[in-house]
Motif scaffolding. Sequence first.
Motif, PDB file in Angstrom:
ATOM      1  N   CYS A   1       0.868  -1.175   0.000  1.00 55.52           N
ATOM      2  CA  CYS A   1       0.000   0.000   0.000  1.00 55.52           C
ATOM      3  C   CYS A   1       0.911   1.233   0.000  1.00 55.52           C
TER       4      CYS A   1
ATOM      5  N   PRO B   1      -8.242  -0.176   4.409  1.00 56.38           N
ATOM      6  CA  PRO B   1      -7.996   0.804   3.353  1.00 56.38           C
ATOM      7  C   PRO B   1      -8.222   2.255   3.785  1.00 56.38           C
ATOM      8  N   CYS B   2      -7.617   3.137   3.006  1.00 54.22           N
ATOM      9  CA  CYS B   2      -7.896   4.557   3.164  1.00 54.22           C
ATOM     10  C   CYS B   2      -9.259   4.847   2.525  1.00 54.22           C
TER      11      CYS B   2
ATOM     12  N   CYS C   1      -6.257   1.350  -6.593  1.00 54.15           N
ATOM     13  CA  CYS C   1      -5.665   2.266  -5.609  1.00 54.15           C
ATOM     14  C   CYS C   1      -5.749   3.709  -6.090  1.00 54.15           C
ATOM     15  N   GLU C   2      -5.997   4.611  -5.183  1.00 56.60           N
ATOM     16  CA  GLU C   2      -6.079   6.025  -5.583  1.00 56.60           C
ATOM     17  C   GLU C   2      -4.712   6.592  -5.947  1.00 56.60           C
TER      18      GLU C   2
ATOM     19  N   CYS D   1      -6.251  -2.117  -5.083  1.00 56.29           N
ATOM     20  CA  CYS D   1      -5.972  -1.736  -3.696  1.00 56.29           C
ATOM     21  C   CYS D   1      -5.556  -2.976  -2.901  1.00 56.29           C
ATOM     22  N   VAL D   2      -4.471  -2.839  -2.158  1.00 57.34           N
ATOM     23  CA  VAL D   2      -3.954  -3.944  -1.349  1.00 57.34           C
ATOM     24  C   VAL D   2      -5.052  -4.536  -0.463  1.00 57.34           C
TER      25      VAL D   2
HETATM   26  S1  SF4 Z   1      -6.367   2.791  -2.135  1.00 57.25           S
HETATM   27 FE1  SF4 Z   1      -4.120   2.652  -2.302  1.00 57.25          FE
HETATM   28  S2  SF4 Z   1      -3.377   4.027  -0.692  1.00 57.25           S
HETATM   29 FE2  SF4 Z   1      -5.538   3.580  -0.215  1.00 57.25          FE
HETATM   30  S3  SF4 Z   1      -5.462   1.770   1.144  1.00 57.25           S
HETATM   31 FE3  SF4 Z   1      -5.709   0.991  -0.953  1.00 57.25          FE
HETATM   32  S4  SF4 Z   1      -3.591   0.583  -1.624  1.00 57.25           S
HETATM   33 FE4  SF4 Z   1      -3.454   1.933   0.171  1.00 57.25          FE
END
Ligand code: SF4
Length: 153
Positions: free
Chosen positions: A78, A86-87, A96-97, A104-105
Motif C-alpha cells: 500500500c 484501506p484509506c 488504488c487512488e 488496492c492492497v
Molecule cells: S487505495 Fe491505495 S493508498 Fe488507499 S489503502 Fe488501498 S492501496 Fe493503500
Amino acid sequence: MKLVRYWSVRNARWLRWVYKALEACLVALHPVLDRLGYQRIDGTFAAVEKLVKGFLFDSQSCGQCSLGETGMACPMNCPKTLRNGPCGGVRSNGHCEVDPDMVCVWVTSWEGSRRIGNLETGIQVIQPPVDVRHKGTSAWLRAVRRKSGVSES
Ligand code: SF4
C-alpha cells in the motif's frame, strides 16, 4: 511483480497452509536455532525470506510479517503502508487512488482472507504499527522466538 502477487492471493488458502507448516517446523527447531544463535543466523534467513516472499508477495521485508492475517497480501505494498484496512480513496473499480494500475492492497487482502476463510479471525485483527528498526530482518525468526516465549534482545 503484480501478476504473481495477485496469483498468490488467489491461491491464499494453500499458501497459508504451507506458511503455517513452515512456521510449525521452525518452532519445533527452536532449540537448534537457539544454539546456533538467532542473531547469527538472522541475515541468512532474511535473505531467503526476501527471495521467496519478494517473488510471491512483493514483500517489502518489513520484518513483521502479517501475511497470514491479511489474506497473503503484503500491506506494505500500500503506498501509504496502511496495515489496518484501506484509506478512503479506493476507486470504484477497486484500484488504488495513488497507483491506478494496482488493485488496492486491501481489496486483495479481503479476497485472500475470504479464500482462506479467516475474515473474522485474520483480517480484523488489529496490527501494531510497523517498527522500522526491524526492516530487513527475519520475520520468520521473530515469529519463532515469539511463539517459543523468547523475548527480543
Ligand atoms: S487505495 Fe491505495 S493508498 Fe488507499 S489503502 Fe488501498 S492501496 Fe493503500
